[in-house]
Design an enzyme around this catalytic site. Structure first.
Site, PDB file in Angstrom:
ATOM      1  N   ASP A 255      53.466  49.892 -31.808  1.00  6.39           N
ATOM      2  CA  ASP A 255      53.837  49.575 -33.188  1.00  6.39           C
ATOM      3  C   ASP A 255      53.301  48.178 -33.516  1.00  6.39           C
ATOM      4  OD1 ASP A 255      55.050  48.996 -35.596  1.00  6.39           O
ATOM      5  OD2 ASP A 255      57.074  49.524 -34.946  1.00  6.39           O
TER       6      ASP A 255
ATOM      7  N   SER B 224      63.027  51.112 -38.713  1.00  3.27           N
ATOM      8  CA  SER B 224      62.250  50.310 -39.649  1.00  3.27           C
ATOM      9  C   SER B 224      63.173  49.619 -40.661  1.00  3.27           C
ATOM     10  CB  SER B 224      61.226  51.219 -40.346  1.00  3.27           C
ATOM     11  OG  SER B 224      60.316  50.469 -41.093  1.00  3.27           O
TER      12      SER B 224
ATOM     13  N   HIS C  36      54.116  52.631 -35.483  1.00  2.00           N
ATOM     14  CA  HIS C  36      55.414  52.455 -36.141  1.00  2.00           C
ATOM     15  C   HIS C  36      56.112  53.797 -36.394  1.00  2.00           C
ATOM     16  CE1 HIS C  36      58.355  50.227 -38.403  1.00  2.00           C
ATOM     17  NE2 HIS C  36      58.146  50.923 -39.496  1.00  2.00           N
TER      18      HIS C  36
END
Lengths: 384, 198
Positions: free
Chosen positions: A324, A159, A357
């Protein structure tokens, strides 16, 4: 009591954070100069004789330098990526010297809104400058200097951490052999920014926010931070994962037709929000959402990501997760496309994990096997 | 590191003879990366494999081959025009749903293409069909009900296909038991290797 706590499997064990001090000013992208600063970090494993086996692990929005292991006085406080890092784990600490660092602007010990501004002698609070991924990477590079590491075997993150790993390969192309970019995006979409703005407004409009000087006023914008975290949390999970975990399950055995928690998902979000608001600093949260918003390496190349990645000299592993929707596989493919255009040695895997995610923090076996195999390759390279 | 020799897959040696040193190569449906590894070792090539299967992605990483996980049926949108010296489709053409599209895409992203496929016109296949059965052999190891090979063709079929689409065939090698076949290739050849394009 201590005896009853089972030693976690393949753990790096008890770890102790360290502090590095920097007297050289850091010029931030936004124009402010940090006259001096500190970075709190942890290390696991041993640096080898030719200093070639160091791996920097960059943290995402709400994490810290505490990546693996646990603290002697808090054995339940296990590092946020402990399933990835340790002896025999995908990033094997018997082979690699792993560094976790709390970034500038953080609230886990590195210089940030909770620190004292050496110019004024007062806590920074709301006056702490807005920061960027590039500022973080510059500060990390100085930590590497201080530790005597001229080139990392790999810089790795998921991320926002992946954005740092990518920025490393752009900004310091010769200082890393591999960049491991997991659940990333080349910049935030309008929808991503929109969610961040909702989170920020929740904090800023909390009457206890006091323009960020809540510490001096003896208040804390916990309600705002709680809502900010709840909004963020929705974007970390996939619709399917939420449906599987909670569906329309009720909190109590019947509907009560009031504003208490009726559904389990409400209860879960409130719990996540409360937990977060109790230990995280609102000023840090505001700034980290801005770090995300500003990240856009293509911007200074007229939006051309291929040009932005022209200097990349490291090999790159890009991993995305099918479910995601925050940083979808298509966003990772943009990065891959630009790397391919530059003939970078890139490998791309799209893991069909159901968790959205957050999958980058979980231990899907396909994902972990791949990272393990990749680090095996990194290890072979630095050994040869 | 295991050294791969050209006898492991007879088409590998033929492909390696076509690919020049230091070429930039894209291998479509690269499996575990064996061909790319072989070309890295024998021709010092750079490049990537494209694969859809998770297990093969892992195997490529273990083999030290750069691989991109993607579905060939969706085209090659990650790759720019003319960005490779060679685009290889090794024993995969016959399993593609959209044969025409992948050939077009190969010629878009590569200056040249190399395709290898089992020749359905090989006499042993013809004998099996004459005896009333779909051919099963080392090159065609599947039964009719589980074969991924939905677009099998003969040497003559492929050449007609290229001719009709203006695809320039630069060279053809037809092999049986790893050895080149010079006469009656459509009848005596088991495996075809075509170099086409620029």
């Amino acid at each position: 009591m201590r005896e009853s706590i089972k030693e976690p499997e393949n753990s790096v064990g008890v770890v102790t954070p360290q502090t590095a001090r920097f007297a050289e000013p850091l010029v931030l992208r936004g124009g402010t100069v940090l006259r001096d600063y500190e970075l709190v970090y942890e290390t696991y494993g041993e640096l080898n004789a030719d200093r070639s086996n160091a791996v920097l692990v960059c943290h995402a929005l709400n994490a810290s330098h505490h990546v693996a292991g646990y603290y002697a006085d808090a054995p339940d406080n296990v590092g946020w990526w402990d399933n990835m890092i340790g002896p025999g784990k995908p990033l094997d600490t018997r082979r690699f010297f792993v560094i976790g660092v709390n970034n500038i602007g953080g609230c886990h010990g590195s210089t940030g809104p909770l620190s004292v501004n050496s110019d004024t002698g007062r806590t920074w609070g709301g006056d702490f400058p807005v920061i960027t991924v590039e500022d973080w990477v510059d500060a990390q590079a100085r930590l590497a200097d201080q530790l005597g590491i001229s080139q990392f075997a790999a810089v790795m993150g998921g991320s926002l951490g992946a954005m740092q790993a990518l920025a490393w390969s752009i900004r310091y192309p010769q200082r890393l052999r591999h960049s491991i970019v997991i659940a990333c995006a080349p910049n935030l979409s309008a929808q991503n920014i929109a969610f961040n703005e909702v989170a920020r407004q929740a904090i800023i409009t909390d009457p206890d926010f006091n323009d960020g000087h809540y510490l001096a006023k003896g208040t804390a914008p916990k309600r705002g931070l709680r809502v900010a975290r709840m909004v963020g949390h929705i974007t970390y999970l996939s619709d399917d994962e939420m449906a599987n975990k909670f569906g329309r399950q009720l909190k109590h055995d019947k509907l009560n037709y009031n504003f208490d928690t009726e559904f389990q998902i409400e209860s879960y979000l409130r719990h996540q929000g409360n937990k977060f608001a109790d230990h995280f600093d609102a000023n840090t949260y505001l700034r980290i959402t801005k770090v995300l918003d500003y990240f856009d390496p293509a911007l200074e190349h007229g939006g051309d990501l291929t040009k932005a990645l022209k200097k990349v000299a490291s090999s790159v592993l890009v991993i995305s997760f099918a479910t995601d929707w925050r940083f979808s596989p298509e966003r990772s493919r943009e990065i891959v496309h630009a790397l391919l255009d530059n003939r970078v040695r890139v490998t791309y895997a799209e893991i069909d994990a159901p968790h959205g995610h957050d999958a980058f923090l979980l231990d899907d076996p396909r994902y972990h096997r791949l990272v393990a195999a990749y680090f095996e390759r990194v290890h072979r390279e630095i050994e040869s | 590191m295991t050294v791969i020799n050209g006898t492991q897959r007879p088409d590998f040696a033929a492909i390696a003879r076509t690919v020049h040193r230091n070429a930039h190569v894209l291998d479509l449906g690269c499996g575990d990366g064996t061909l790319l590894k072989y070309l890295q070792q024998t021709r010092d090539i750079t490049g990537y494999g494209v694969e859809i299967d998770d297990g093969n992605i892992l195997a490529c990483v273990k083999n030290g081959v750069n691989v991109i996980q993607s579905d060939l049926e969706r085209g090659l949108s990650e790759f720019e025009d003319n960005s490779f010296d060679f685009v290889v489709l090794s024993q995969t053409l016959q399993a593609m749903r959209n044969t025409e599209r992948i050939m077009k895409e190969m010629l878009r992203v590569g200056r040249a293409g190399i395709v290898t496929f089992p020749n359905f016109g090989y006499w042993k296949n013809r004998v099996q069909v004459l005896l009333g059965h779909m051919p099963v052999s080392k090159k065609l190891p599947f039964e009719w009900f589980n074969t991924p090979n939905i677009h099998l063709c003969t040497v003559s079929d492929f050449e007609k296909f290229c001719d009709e689409r203006g695809i320039n065939i630069v060279a053809r090698t037809v092999l049986t038991d790893g050895k080149p076949v010079t006469s009656l290739p459509n009848l005596l050849g088991e495996l075809a290797v075509y170099h086409f394009g620029g």
